[in-house]
Design a protein around this motif. Structure first.
Motif, PDB file in Angstrom:
ATOM      1  N   TYR A 436       0.806  -1.033   0.083  1.00 39.38           N
ATOM      2  CA  TYR A 436      -0.015   0.038   0.148  1.00 39.38           C
ATOM      3  C   TYR A 436       0.759   1.331   0.209  1.00 39.38           C
ATOM      4  CZ  TYR A 436      -3.701  -3.242   1.056  1.00 39.38           C
ATOM      5  OH  TYR A 436      -4.622  -4.237   1.114  1.00 39.38           O
ATOM      6  N   ALA A 438       0.519   5.770  -0.494  1.00 41.93           N
ATOM      7  CA  ALA A 438      -0.082   7.077  -0.627  1.00 41.93           C
ATOM      8  C   ALA A 438       0.715   8.057  -1.116  1.00 41.93           C
ATOM      9  CB  ALA A 438      -1.023   7.283   0.735  1.00 41.93           C
ATOM     10  N   GLN A 451      -7.855   7.676   4.503  1.00 38.76           N
ATOM     11  CA  GLN A 451      -7.657   6.375   4.238  1.00 38.76           C
ATOM     12  C   GLN A 451      -6.234   5.941   4.791  1.00 38.76           C
ATOM     13  OE1 GLN A 451      -8.318   9.000   2.189  1.00 38.76           O
ATOM     14  NE2 GLN A 451      -9.497   8.570   0.440  1.00 38.76           N
ATOM     15  N   CYS A 452      -5.440   6.818   5.210  1.00 38.82           N
ATOM     16  CA  CYS A 452      -4.087   6.370   5.552  1.00 38.82           C
ATOM     17  C   CYS A 452      -4.412   5.853   6.986  1.00 38.82           C
ATOM     18  CB  CYS A 452      -3.006   7.442   5.742  1.00 38.82           C
ATOM     19  SG  CYS A 452      -1.380   6.778   5.956  1.00 38.82           S
ATOM     20  N   VAL A 455      -6.236   2.196   6.860  1.00 37.89           N
ATOM     21  CA  VAL A 455      -5.179   1.111   6.473  1.00 37.89           C
ATOM     22  C   VAL A 455      -4.384   0.868   7.855  1.00 37.89           C
ATOM     23  CG1 VAL A 455      -3.171   0.508   5.137  1.00 37.89           C
ATOM     24  CG2 VAL A 455      -5.407   1.770   4.180  1.00 37.89           C
ATOM     25  N   VAL A 462       1.978   1.640   5.116  1.00 32.71           N
ATOM     26  CA  VAL A 462       1.915   2.416   4.226  1.00 32.71           C
ATOM     27  C   VAL A 462       3.159   3.250   3.384  1.00 32.71           C
ATOM     28  CG1 VAL A 462       0.502   4.275   3.013  1.00 32.71           C
ATOM     29  CG2 VAL A 462      -0.596   3.083   4.863  1.00 32.71           C
ATOM     30  N   ASN A 487      -2.581   2.181  -4.475  1.00 32.39           N
ATOM     31  CA  ASN A 487      -2.843   3.323  -4.193  1.00 32.39           C
ATOM     32  C   ASN A 487      -4.162   3.570  -3.119  1.00 32.39           C
ATOM     33  OD1 ASN A 487      -3.091   6.209  -3.718  1.00 32.39           O
ATOM     34  ND2 ASN A 487      -2.875   6.596  -5.734  1.00 32.39           N
ATOM     35  N   ILE A 488      -4.098   3.662  -1.756  1.00 28.66           N
ATOM     36  CA  ILE A 488      -5.018   3.590  -0.865  1.00 28.66           C
ATOM     37  C   ILE A 488      -6.029   4.799  -1.365  1.00 28.66           C
ATOM     38  CG2 ILE A 488      -3.475   2.606   0.788  1.00 28.66           C
ATOM     39  CD1 ILE A 488      -3.648   5.409   2.110  1.00 28.66           C
ATOM     40  N   VAL A 493      -9.493   0.318  -3.668  1.00 28.75           N
ATOM     41  CA  VAL A 493      -9.056  -0.075  -2.386  1.00 28.75           C
ATOM     42  C   VAL A 493      -9.973  -0.479  -1.305  1.00 28.75           C
ATOM     43  CG1 VAL A 493      -7.197   0.158  -0.771  1.00 28.75           C
ATOM     44  CG2 VAL A 493      -6.774   0.703  -3.141  1.00 28.75           C
ATOM     45  N   LEU A 495     -10.458  -2.525   2.304  1.00 33.80           N
ATOM     46  CA  LEU A 495      -9.966  -3.467   3.274  1.00 33.80           C
ATOM     47  C   LEU A 495     -10.918  -3.931   4.268  1.00 33.80           C
ATOM     48  CD1 LEU A 495      -6.769  -1.647   4.142  1.00 33.80           C
ATOM     49  CD2 LEU A 495      -7.153  -3.169   2.647  1.00 33.80           C
ATOM     50  N   ASN A 534     -14.088   3.185   5.073  1.00 31.44           N
ATOM     51  CA  ASN A 534     -12.692   3.262   4.832  1.00 31.44           C
ATOM     52  C   ASN A 534     -12.007   4.431   5.431  1.00 31.44           C
ATOM     53  OD1 ASN A 534     -12.343   0.482   4.144  1.00 31.44           O
ATOM     54  ND2 ASN A 534     -12.842   0.849   1.942  1.00 31.44           N
ATOM     55  N   SER A 543     -11.371  10.041  -3.551  1.00 33.49           N
ATOM     56  CA  SER A 543     -10.655   9.213  -4.054  1.00 33.49           C
ATOM     57  C   SER A 543     -10.711   9.335  -5.752  1.00 33.49           C
ATOM     58  CB  SER A 543     -11.115   7.601  -3.737  1.00 33.49           C
ATOM     59  OG  SER A 543     -12.268   7.378  -3.920  1.00 33.49           O
TER      60      SER A 543
END
Length: 626
Positions: A436, A438, A451-452, A455, A462, A487-488, A493, A495, A534, A543
């Motif tokens: 992953y 970013a 998003q980070c 994750v 990341v 790319n998150i 993407v 999870l 997410n 995104s």
């Protein structure tokens, strides 16, 4: 005394020699010194097989004398000399190389491997006429009783007559041309210019090149006064540093050589000294600077290594020896295997050059890999300075060089500090199937992305991409050791668990009309609006779907003549678990419009994108507050 004509050539040919073959006039000195060195080598070789010839390398010198009043430069050697017949053969016939014939005739003889013939084509001597309107050559051959003088003023011909010379050897006297409106010939009568040219082209001729020098030194008897001293000074270094064994060279010697040759105040970050034998035999001495040159990222920067043949510089910067991704490397290559053209300025065939270039490329990669393994801190400092160049190397030429560079790349990550791709993969959990990453302006901003946060909450690392080229390089790599890059900030993407995905899908179906209305409010700014789980604790984010990511779109927009058609397909994501989700569902049309625009602009700011109307955003926020 009857003037003789050149045997094989015409005025047109000599004019071509003088005006077309050589790019720079200043190389005339290199050619004459090289000829003097060849003649001296021949005498030394003869002395090895003939005890009657008293010769020691320590006694053999090449002398340069300047006479401004007479406008002459004189280059003298105590080499093997030439007879009258040899003067006619070697100087009366253009393109006849006595030096090359000597090497061939004595092939296999004891000591011949120590003779480094520089002249190959017999044309270098004629470069003299680029700066001189008259040339005299006085020579006395080994064992000869008399000397002879060859004189020419150009293509009209030459004369040969007996003359006086006490010792064996050759003296070349150039009568320098007068200045013209466009040409400064006077400079070649200055001590500093001759010293500069010797250092530039002939610094590693194996015999001392001496010249009488005038200098001002402090008067020991009168403070503040200076006296003039005149004496012989050796202008060349003679023994190339790169031909010495590495065990004999101190770090200070490498550092001093680098700073002197490449005009840097700092010691190099890395020294690469190698001798290669095989398909091509060559010595290489290369340096990686601590800091990028001032003009490194400008169009005026020229990459390349200095190219030497038997210690004589052929090209100051041979660009073909370095790939663009190693354009920051300074240094030189010295090889006797090069196929030179008659001007010794460019290569006649590039086969050997390609072999050398590939070997140099492998060597630099190998040394960088060692540095990465053995001195991580030093490697990270190097990569901060020149890493971008290597990342472009991964992306350039359709990824042709990516396999050789991928293990030299390092990136900041959520794991703290720099990591290689290999190290990242080794830390991956068994449940993780992707690498992953970013993109953002810096690692601090990336770490704060919604998003980070999500994750990292899943326990995944990341990679932080902060250079424009990063994502392009990774896209070219596509995968590392079987693991795809993800790319998150892309909408594909996810999870979530299967149950979470099903719940989110249901929420999107139930709010289909609301989300479609929000999309219409944004008038084509986004391709869709959707609920997601997410985003961690954050309310909203942007995104992208499709190939072009948010970061790619930013890079494209900054390019000269930016193409408006290259845009990311934006998706506005709303956190389905955040209170804002219910606010949107309960809002009337007027409030929904304001909420939607505020959330969209908020998402753009989080993503590091500009907003078109900050005043409208500010006013909308205030209206909702009162």
């Amino acid at each position: 005394m009857r003037k003789k004509q050149f045997k094989a050539e015409s005025k047109k040919l000599l004019d071509m020699m003088i005006n077309s073959i050589y790019t720079h006039r200043e190389i005339f000195l290199r050619e004459l010194i090289s000829n003097a060195s060849d003649a001296t080598d021949k005498l030394y070789f003869k002395s090895l097989t003939d005890s009657s010839i008293a010769s020691s390398k320590d006694d053999l010198k090449i002398r340069i004398e300047l006479d401004k009043a007479a406008r002459t430069i004189t280059i003298s050697d105590c080499g093997i000399g030439m007879t009258a017949e040899e003067l006619e053969q070697n100087l009366g016939t253009i393109a006849k190389s006595d030096s090359l014939n000597f090497k061939k005739e004595n092939e296999g003889a004891d000591g011949i491997e120590d003779v480094e013939v520089i002249g190959q084509f017999g044309v270098g001597f004629y470069s003299s006429f680029m700066v001189a309107d008259k040339v005299e050559v006085i020579s006395k051959a080994l064992g000869g009783e008399t000397a002879n003088k060859w004189t020419s003023e150009g293509a009209d011909g030459y004369t040969v007559e007996p003359c006086e010379r006490e010792k064996t050897g050759t003296t070349v006297i150039l009568h320098i041309k007068e200045n013209t409106e466009n040409d400064d010939f006077d400079q070649y009568l200055e001590q500093y210019k001759i010293e500069e040219l010797v250092k530039k082209y002939s610094d590693y001729i194996r015999y001392p090149i001496v010249m009488e020098m005038t200098s001002q030194v402090p008067d020991p008897d009168n403070e503040g006064e200076y006296i003039t001293e005149v004496g012989d000074e050796t202008l060349n270094s003679m023994v190339p540093l790169w031909r010495k064994s590495k065990s004999e060279i101190k770090d200070e010697e490498y550092n001093d050589f680098y700073k002197q040759k490449f005009y840097d105040y700092n010691d190099p970050a890395l020294v690469i000294h190698s001798k290669t034998e095989g398909q091509a035999t060559f010595d290489a001495l290369m340096f990686i600077p601590k800091n990028a040159p001032m003009d490194f990222y400008s169009k005026d920067y020229e990459k390349g290594l200095a190219l030497y043949s038997n210690g004589v510089m052929i090209m100051e910067k041979c660009a073909d020896l370095l790939p663009d991704y190693f354009s920051f490397v300074k240094g030189l290559v010295d090889s006797a295997d090069l196929s030179l053209n008659i001007s010794r300025e460019i290569l006649q065939h590039d086969h050997q050059l390609k072999i050398i270039a590939k070997a140099i490329d492998r060597k630099i990669k190998s040394e960088l890999a060692k540095l990465l393994k053995n001195d991580r801190e030093k490697y990270e400092e190097f990569f901060k300075t020149f890493g971008v160049q290597m990342k472009w190397g991964v992306y350039a030429d359709y990824g042709m060089n990516k396999d050789g560079l991928k293990d030299l790349l390092i990136f900041k990550s959520s794991n703290s500090g720099y990591t290689t791709l290999k190290e990242y993969k080794e830390r991956m959990a068994d449940s993780q199937d992707k690498i992953y990453y970013a993109c953002g302006d810096n690692e601090e901003k990336i770490a704060l992305l919604p998003q980070c946060e999500a994750v990292k909450e899943k326990g995944f690392e990341v990679l932080y991409f902060t250079d424009d080229v990063d994502e392009f390089a990774i896209q070219m790599l596509m995968e590392y050791d079987g693991k795809q890059f993800a790319n998150i900030l892309k909408d594909d993407v996810d999870l979530s668990t299967d149950a979470e995905k099903e719940a989110t899908q249901k929420k999107n179906e139930e709010a289909k009309d609301l989300l479609e209305k929000m999309k219409d409010i944004l008038s084509g700014e986004v391709t869709s609006v959707k609920f997601t789980n997410n985003l961690g604790s954050h309310a909203v984010s942007l995104s992208a779907e499709g190939y072009v990511s948010l970061e790619m779109a930013k890079v494209f927009s900054q390019m000269p003549g930016a193409n408006e058609g290259v845009k990311a397909q934006l998706v506005l994501e709303i956190n389905s678990s955040h209170p804002i989700a219910q606010k949107l569902k309960d809002a009337d049309d007027e409030k929904l419009s304001k909420y939607t625009k505020i959330l969209y602009n908020q998402a753009r700011l989080i993503a590091g994108l500009s907003i078109d109307n900050p005043t409208e955003l500010a006013d909308s926020i205030v209206e909702l507050m009162i």
